[in-house]
Design a protein around this motif. Structure first.
Motif, mmCIF file in Angstrom:
data_model
loop_
_atom_site.group_PDB
_atom_site.id
_atom_site.type_symbol
_atom_site.label_atom_id
_atom_site.label_comp_id
_atom_site.label_asym_id
_atom_site.label_seq_id
_atom_site.Cartn_x
_atom_site.Cartn_y
_atom_site.Cartn_z
ATOM 1 N N TYR A 1 0.811 -1.214 0.000
ATOM 2 C CA TYR A 1 0.000 0.000 0.000
ATOM 3 C C TYR A 1 0.847 1.267 0.000
ATOM 4 O O TYR A 1 0.507 2.265 -0.633
ATOM 5 C CB TYR A 1 -0.956 0.014 1.197
ATOM 6 N N HIS B 1 1.375 3.817 -2.796
ATOM 7 C CA HIS B 1 0.370 4.817 -3.196
ATOM 8 C C HIS B 1 0.608 6.185 -2.544
ATOM 9 O O HIS B 1 0.744 7.191 -3.249
ATOM 10 C CB HIS B 1 -1.039 4.285 -2.940
ATOM 11 N N HIS C 1 -2.249 10.725 3.771
ATOM 12 C CA HIS C 1 -3.631 11.034 3.389
ATOM 13 C C HIS C 1 -4.623 9.885 3.553
ATOM 14 O O HIS C 1 -5.799 10.118 3.756
ATOM 15 C CB HIS C 1 -3.692 11.629 1.976
ATOM 16 N N ASP C 2 -4.168 8.642 3.468
ATOM 17 C CA ASP C 2 -5.111 7.528 3.595
ATOM 18 C C ASP C 2 -5.079 6.872 4.973
ATOM 19 O O ASP C 2 -5.774 5.883 5.207
ATOM 20 C CB ASP C 2 -4.823 6.460 2.521
ATOM 21 N N ASP D 1 -3.321 12.366 -5.466
ATOM 22 C CA ASP D 1 -3.888 11.084 -5.039
ATOM 23 C C ASP D 1 -4.607 10.427 -6.214
ATOM 24 O O ASP D 1 -4.391 9.260 -6.544
ATOM 25 C CB ASP D 1 -4.863 11.377 -3.880
#
Ligand code: MN
Length: 490
Positions: free
Chosen positions: A51, A54, A78-79, A144
């Motif tokens: 992940y 990203h 951000h996630d 993003d």
């Protein structure tokens, strides 16, 4: 092996930051990277990648745009609140409230879903702006989304279509309005690929074939113009070529009955000079030796495009008889067209100017555009308050409702349905019980609690209902009740 390449990608990010901000404190960037890596540990993207790639890709795009370390840190994180056990509070504790607010803004934007309904598109665009009160949130969201598009192949077809439509209908137009041509072009190209694969391949082929053809002449034309300028003793910074963006070529071809010979700017020549007077001088010199095509001289310096784009354009015959577009601009204009944040929200769709307080914001933005490379702090202070008078809130299903500022759950309830209003007994705002006179804020998710047996609204609601729709409905039903009660008493 995997860890090694993650480290490599991260080192590239640090290197990019150091290039445009040698004094930047990259320690905090490193901490954010480690924080994100730990939080996302074990998670995989649909593409099968770890992940962390990203958020790293998101941060790299932000660094390529030469944005501040604060934004890059927010990009890395951000996630985290949405997809991991770590919360916004954890982020705030380690990285401060500014970073936490940015991350929160991005998480909120993530709840917007494009549902393919025409009437929502404009609302969504407005909401984007209104919710992302901080311009920086939109820029991070672009980064993003760009990476999501690049890994879209791993997703099922229906998701590909939804995300790509969202980009073409919402993100790309916003990038365009902000004058971010490079970003707009990249977003459109990726989305175009998934939405119209046949057309995409057709355009790609045209660019390859025509491009090869033109490339041979390109260098010759560049040299010719350089010679011309030297002969006339005009200083120039650079003469270069650029190939038209894929999706905008597609749109142009559709306009011109798919006749590629009518598209003169597939490959354009770009002359970069030091100031505006020189731009016009260059135009004169070019026209002296290369005959211009009628009606193709465009002065976007005297009359900038609505999104702030400035440049001189002319289409001329080369000595070989080839038709080519020449774009003349200053270095500043050239950088603006690539990174620009020039906005023109004060233009309506017809292009006329609405002179009001929005102008101040536009001026600030334009000023910022000039100073952005020297002063990142200015961007951090900038707030978008274009739609000051409206708020945009969600139904529990994610639909968007557009209300005047300071509206309450009562306005929301009557906006959804008269019966929801009449039977309203309470409200949840962002899943918390709230009183019915609470002022709603953009981005709030509202759920109205109803009592099926309730028949009439409360007279007191008139004191805090904001919209005339709600007030009229309350008055109408209350007056009916009064009539009914009088009738019963008789
Ligand atoms: Mn993301």
């Amino acid at each position: 092996m995997e860890n090694q390449s993650i480290e490599k990608v991260f080192q590239k990010l640090l290197k990019t930051i150091k290039e445009y901000q040698p004094q930047a404190d990259t320690e905090l960037v490193k901490l954010a990277f480690e924080f994100a890596q730990k939080a996302h540990a074990g998670q995989k993207r649909m593409s099968g990648e770890d992940y962390i790639f990203h958020p790293l890709a998101t941060a790299q795009t932000l660094a390529d745009l030469r944005l501040s370390p604060t934004m890059i840190i927010a990009g890395l994180l951000h996630d985290v609140p949405e997809d991991t056990k770590m919360t916004l509070k954890d982020i705030e504790k380690d990285f401060g409230s500014e970073v936490a607010e940015l991350v929160n803004g991005i998480t909120k934007l993530g709840t917007i879903k494009y549902r393919g309904m025409e009437r929502y598109i404009e609302n969504l665009r407005k909401m984007f702006i209104s919710m992302a009160e901080d311009l920086r949130v939109i820029l991070i969201k672009f980064a993003d989304r760009l990476h999501n598009l690049k890994t879209l192949y791993a997703l099922p077809r229906n998701k590909q279509i939804r995300i790509a439509s969202e980009v073409l209908e919402i993100y790309a137009p916003i990038a365009n309005r902000l004058g971010m041509y490079e970003m707009k072009g990249q977003l459109e190209e990726e989305a175009f690929k998934y939405l119209y694969p046949k057309e995409y391949n057709w355009i790609k082929q045209i660019i390859e074939e025509q491009g090869k053809l033109k490339e041979k002449n390109l260098q010759k034309n560049i040299d010719f113009i350089k010679q011309l300028l030297k002969k006339e003793k005009i200083d120039f910074i650079e003469v270069k070529g650029r190939v038209k963006q894929l999706y905008s070529l597609y749109q142009k071809l559709i306009k011109y009955d798919k006749d590629i010979n009518r598209v003169y700017d597939l490959v354009a020549l770009r002359v970069i000079v030091k100031d505006i007077p020189t731009c016009y001088e260059v135009m004169g010199v070019v026209h002296k030796e290369m005959k211009p095509l009628k009606g193709r001289i465009k002065d976007f310096i005297a009359q900038p495009k609505p999104n702030g784009y400035t440049s001189l354009h002319t289409t001329v015959f080369t000595p070989e008889g080839e038709i080519v577009e020449v774009q003349i601009r200053t270095q500043e204009m050239d950088e603006e067209s690539e990174y620009g944040i020039a906005a023109h929200w004060y233009y309506d769709e017809k292009g006329s100017i609405k002179p009001d307080k929005k102008m101040k914001w536009i001026k600030e933005l334009t000023k910022w555009q000039k100073e952005v490379f020297e002063n990142q702090k200015l961007l951090e202070r900038l707030k978008i308050d274009v739609f000051q008078d409206r708020i945009f809130v969600f139904t529990p299903k994610g639909d968007v409702i557009d209300l005047p500022k300071e509206s309450t759950p009562i306005d929301f309830a009557y906006h959804v349905h008269t019966e929801i209003g009449n039977k309203c007994v309470g409200a949840l705002i962002n899943n918390h019980i709230a009183s019915l006179d609470t002022s709603l804020k953009s981005g709030d998710m509202i759920e109205i609690l109803i009592d099926k047996n309730r028949k009439y609204p409360n007279q007191d609601w008139l004191k805090f209902a904001k919209t005339s729709v709600a007030k009229n409905k309350i008055r109408t039903i209350l007056s009916k009740r009064t009539l009914f009660e009088k009738f019963l008493k008789k």
